[in-house]
Enzyme design. Sequence first.
Site, mmCIF file in Angstrom:
data_model
loop_
_atom_site.group_PDB
_atom_site.id
_atom_site.type_symbol
_atom_site.label_atom_id
_atom_site.label_comp_id
_atom_site.label_asym_id
_atom_site.label_seq_id
_atom_site.Cartn_x
_atom_site.Cartn_y
_atom_site.Cartn_z
ATOM 1 C CG LEU A 37 44.466 41.085 -38.181
ATOM 2 C CD1 LEU A 37 43.247 41.311 -39.080
ATOM 3 C CD2 LEU A 37 44.088 40.199 -37.008
ATOM 4 C CG ASP A 38 48.690 35.550 -36.612
ATOM 5 O OD1 ASP A 38 49.737 36.220 -36.676
ATOM 6 O OD2 ASP A 38 48.304 34.969 -35.581
#
Length: 293
Positions: A37-38
């Site tokens: 996930l960013d």
Amino acid sequence: MFGFLNLNKPPDWTSHDCVAKVRKILKTKRVGHGGTLDPMATGVLPIAVGAATRLLAYLPENKAYRAKIQLGLSTDTDDITGKAIATCPWPDLTLEAVKPHLAEFIGNIAQIPPMYSAIHKDGRRLYELARKGEIIAVEPRQVKIDQITVLDWLEGEFPQIELDIHCGSGTYIRSLARDLGKVLAVGGTLASLTRTESCGFQLADSINLEALMVNSEGLISPRIALAHLDWISFTPERVIDWFHGRKINLTDTNVIIGSLVAVESLEAQFLGIGEIVVAEDEYYLQPKIVIQQ
């Protein structure tokens, strides 16, 4: 330790930061995650502990996100944390004008990943090249988006649309934001992102790092995480053969060649994953992952 965590990733943490924190809390080195996930994103980050790290590839692939897309703004990272490279205020843009274009992104589509991503190109990650100002052509990749539902619309100079997105693995929501802005000819960037589902885990059932620090017991068992697979129980004699890597003859012929089956003992001890194969008109379960706890 052996099992999974359904972690709610906090904002401004990398996925690796979360893995490092879980290692510290659980006092074990063998920890991995089921999909990056960013840093700006929040939501479901599947975590595997112990030998369960070998099972990450066998979890369900579908994912779901709640995304806010800022229209009229383009950034170098395709999200709100990046540098603005173009603006196009459009206060007259309406939801009715946007909705028809959403259908263009449903199904199997070719998607160009963001330049700021962890994808490798000639042995280097794209974000490493981007940070050095080396912008190169990125090949499109086939991804699948199953469903896009509008949750909200905010009018203004830079309108914002909130979407519920169900998609397959490898889909970049930042790319979707950028490409939606392109087809509207106003530009677009991702304003916020929450992953609501990943690897079969739901946001509503997730825990945060603070809760894990208070209570580090209760890992999710493979029985729950691999519920999408068929299961079979082995007698003690077959367990011995399984641990030796021998394929197990199956009496049930109502099976699909190539399908995966999760294996446990009669005492419900998880033993691994096998693949159904056929040899000389006999059906067997060939060990792929053998877990000895």
